[in-house]
Design a protein around this motif. Structure first.
Motif, PDB file in Angstrom:
ATOM      1  N   GLU A 199       0.834  -1.203   0.000  1.00 46.19           N
ATOM      2  CA  GLU A 199       0.000   0.000   0.000  1.00 46.19           C
ATOM      3  C   GLU A 199       0.869   1.254   0.000  1.00 46.19           C
ATOM      4  O   GLU A 199       1.887   1.317   0.678  1.00 46.19           O
ATOM      5  N   LEU A 208       0.260   5.624   0.059  1.00 44.08           N
ATOM      6  CA  LEU A 208      -0.609   6.791   0.102  1.00 44.08           C
ATOM      7  C   LEU A 208       0.247   8.035  -0.108  1.00 44.08           C
ATOM      8  O   LEU A 208       1.320   8.163   0.479  1.00 44.08           O
ATOM      9  N   THR A 241       4.502  10.948   1.652  1.00 48.17           N
ATOM     10  CA  THR A 241       4.084   9.616   1.224  1.00 48.17           C
ATOM     11  C   THR A 241       4.226   8.640   2.388  1.00 48.17           C
ATOM     12  O   THR A 241       5.088   8.798   3.261  1.00 48.17           O
ATOM     13  N   ASN A 292     -11.106   0.740   5.213  1.00 56.74           N
ATOM     14  CA  ASN A 292      -9.755   1.252   4.945  1.00 56.74           C
ATOM     15  C   ASN A 292      -9.328   2.324   5.954  1.00 56.74           C
ATOM     16  O   ASN A 292      -8.156   2.406   6.316  1.00 56.74           O
ATOM     17  N   ILE A 325      -8.793   5.416   5.480  1.00 50.55           N
ATOM     18  CA  ILE A 325      -7.695   6.190   4.885  1.00 50.55           C
ATOM     19  C   ILE A 325      -7.976   7.679   5.054  1.00 50.55           C
ATOM     20  O   ILE A 325      -9.070   8.148   4.731  1.00 50.55           O
ATOM     21  N   LEU A 331      -5.357  13.946   0.296  1.00 52.16           N
ATOM     22  CA  LEU A 331      -4.980  12.735  -0.431  1.00 52.16           C
ATOM     23  C   LEU A 331      -4.770  13.063  -1.901  1.00 52.16           C
ATOM     24  O   LEU A 331      -5.656  13.592  -2.566  1.00 52.16           O
ATOM     25  N   TYR A 344      -3.300   7.092  -4.327  1.00 62.35           N
ATOM     26  CA  TYR A 344      -3.305   5.889  -3.490  1.00 62.35           C
ATOM     27  C   TYR A 344      -3.072   4.675  -4.379  1.00 62.35           C
ATOM     28  O   TYR A 344      -3.419   4.662  -5.557  1.00 62.35           O
ATOM     29  N   VAL A 354      -4.631  -0.317  -2.004  1.00 60.84           N
ATOM     30  CA  VAL A 354      -5.399  -0.342  -0.759  1.00 60.84           C
ATOM     31  C   VAL A 354      -6.209  -1.639  -0.712  1.00 60.84           C
ATOM     32  O   VAL A 354      -6.526  -2.234  -1.742  1.00 60.84           O
TER      33      VAL A 354
END
Length: 238
Positions: A12, A14, A29, A206, A208, A225, A228, A231
């Motif tokens: 993963e 982000l 990140t 998630n 997120i 964000l 991504y 995920v």
């Protein structure tokens, strides 16, 4: 009760865009990759933050964080904070022993080490984020709260997170339902008040973050964000 890191998928990543007021200030990140550490499965999470553009010209930021998080317990085994922010420089490595609630803090700049007594379930700044994301969504919902102790530099900071509501947030990918989370933090050093930070995380398994706002003593920061990858569960943008 500490949970497994079950809502994170190997690989993963982000990415966030950071703004200081109206300025495009930088990016950050977070990458999670499964490794074997201390003979046990861990996620090695690497966080990188850099200032960009006009902000970097007068305030250069090059930050690297790493946390080795035991997948079975959700607790950190090793933590790295290597930051350079203007004239501020810190490079610490922390080794946790959760069995006897101690840790060893090594200052990589002056090559000294200290032993500290900690508390049960201590988290670092990175592992706390993934511990939060592993909460059961049936219990981590509007009205719920979570107390957590976080190791920062050479101190334990008690935090309390409250889920205060839900909100549809606009993102570059579309709108998505989010939980609004208010972490109660120490005021007076960086933040304007104990409620100076607001997080919006996806209202799904998630969890997120799609937006984080921080009211600072001078100005405000917002992280959004930006991208991504890999995920675990689909994100329901509209």
């Amino acid at each position: 009760m500490f949970s497994q890191i079950g809502n994170i998928k190997n690989g993963e990543k982000l990415s966030f865009r950071i703004h200081y007021g109206i300025l495009n200030a930088g990016y950050a990140t977070l990458s999670a990759n499964q490794v074997n550490y201390r003979n046990a499965p861990h996620y090695r999470v690497t966080g990188i933050g850099k200032s960009t553009g006009a902000v970097r010209a007068f305030f250069k930021v090059d930050d690297v964080y790493e946390s080795y998080i035991n997948i079975a317990t959700g607790l950190p085994s090793h933590y790295v904070r290597n930051v350079s922010e203007g004239g501020y420089r810190r490079y610490f490595e922390t080794d946790f022993n959760h069995d006897n609630q101690t840790l060893v803090l090594t200052n990589k700049l002056d090559k000294t080490s200290k032993n500290f007594k900690t508390v049960k379930g201590i988290q670092d700044m990175i592992s706390a984020f993934y511990y939060l994301r592993s909460m059961d969504t049936n219990t981590f919902k509007v009205g719920s709260s979570l107390k957590i102790n976080i190791w920062i530099d050479d101190e334990i900071y008690p935090f309390m997170l409250k889920v205060t509501g839900t909100e549809m947030k606009n993102t570059k990918f579309g709108k998505i339902s989010c939980l609004k989370i208010v972490p109660y933090v120490m005021s007076g050093r960086i933040f304007k008040s104990t409620e100076g930070v607001t997080m919006y995380v996806t209202n799904d398994a998630n969890l997120i973050p799609v937006e984080i706002k921080a009211e600072l003593l001078v100005g405000s920061l917002k992280a959004s964000l930006d991208n991504y990858h890999n995920v675990k569960y689909p994100l329901n943008f509209k």
